[in-house]
Design a protein around this motif. Sequence first.
Motif, mmCIF file in Angstrom:
data_model
loop_
_atom_site.group_PDB
_atom_site.id
_atom_site.type_symbol
_atom_site.label_atom_id
_atom_site.label_comp_id
_atom_site.label_asym_id
_atom_site.label_seq_id
_atom_site.Cartn_x
_atom_site.Cartn_y
_atom_site.Cartn_z
ATOM 1 N N HIS A 209 -23.697 35.472 -41.774
ATOM 2 C CA HIS A 209 -22.794 35.899 -40.697
ATOM 3 C C HIS A 209 -21.572 36.584 -41.311
ATOM 4 O O HIS A 209 -21.060 36.142 -42.338
ATOM 5 C CB HIS A 209 -22.371 34.688 -39.859
ATOM 6 N N PRO A 210 -21.072 37.663 -40.702
ATOM 7 C CA PRO A 210 -19.932 38.401 -41.264
ATOM 8 C C PRO A 210 -18.656 37.561 -41.409
ATOM 9 O O PRO A 210 -17.833 37.848 -42.271
ATOM 10 C CB PRO A 210 -19.701 39.560 -40.291
ATOM 11 N N GLU A 211 -18.482 36.522 -40.590
ATOM 12 C CA GLU A 211 -17.281 35.692 -40.665
ATOM 13 C C GLU A 211 -17.458 34.469 -41.571
ATOM 14 O O GLU A 211 -16.513 33.686 -41.754
ATOM 15 C CB GLU A 211 -16.893 35.213 -39.260
ATOM 16 N N PHE A 212 -18.642 34.294 -42.134
ATOM 17 C CA PHE A 212 -18.932 33.076 -42.888
ATOM 18 C C PHE A 212 -17.935 32.846 -44.028
ATOM 19 O O PHE A 212 -17.363 31.767 -44.148
ATOM 20 C CB PHE A 212 -20.365 33.094 -43.439
ATOM 21 N N ASN A 213 -17.737 33.837 -44.885
ATOM 22 C CA ASN A 213 -16.879 33.643 -46.061
ATOM 23 C C ASN A 213 -15.439 33.318 -45.678
ATOM 24 O O ASN A 213 -14.812 32.459 -46.307
ATOM 25 C CB ASN A 213 -16.929 34.861 -46.980
ATOM 26 N N THR A 214 -14.919 33.984 -44.673
ATOM 27 C CA THR A 214 -13.547 33.726 -44.232
ATOM 28 C C THR A 214 -13.408 32.306 -43.699
ATOM 29 O O THR A 214 -12.457 31.594 -44.037
ATOM 30 C CB THR A 214 -13.140 34.745 -43.141
ATOM 31 N N ARG A 215 -14.368 31.893 -42.888
ATOM 32 C CA ARG A 215 -14.319 30.541 -42.316
ATOM 33 C C ARG A 215 -14.603 29.480 -43.378
ATOM 34 O O ARG A 215 -14.041 28.386 -43.323
ATOM 35 C CB ARG A 215 -15.256 30.445 -41.135
#
Length: 190
Positions: free
Chosen positions: A96-102
């Motif tokens: 998911h594109p938000e995985f690393n940030t989260r």
Amino acid sequence: MTDVREQDVVDLLLEQHNQIKSLFSQVTAAQGAQKRELFEDLVRLLAVHESAEEEVVHPTARHNIDGGDTLVDSRLHEEQEAKQALSDLYDMGVDHPEFNTRLEALAQDVIAHATHEENEEFLQLRRTVPADKLVRMAGALKAAEATAPTRPHPGAGSSATANMLAGPPIAVFDRIRDAVRDWSRSNNDD
């Protein structure tokens, strides 16, 4: 001859905190299938670790540390938030594109939580609980981990009672899911 002290519950938990911190770094640096596998290892370790702490460590802290109720309630609140964030990340998936940030936000929260435990709860347990009891607690923690769920279940509760009642049936389900997932991966790689 050197005096070899048996590992107590604090030693065991500190080792696990170091493993968790290391896994966060490894997941962040990895890609593809390796990232997914490392994240699954992290999820498993965090779920088992927190469940066992809630069953073994926090009840002892409540009864042996001045202000134990307030201290433990704060840690349980942090753990509940982390369970929800970890569950959301698990559902989201590593691609998911938000995985690393989260994941980075979760890592900061989990590391802050671990630091609170180490500097407040663990130090006070060492001061107030006899050494032989801390060693016995390490055995109890390992037993609790053996029957703990391998995924976060934020709706299952965070109390020792909730973990002892709901944990084993959920753990069986989690472990079956893990076995089926692993079998499916190994048989679909052909």
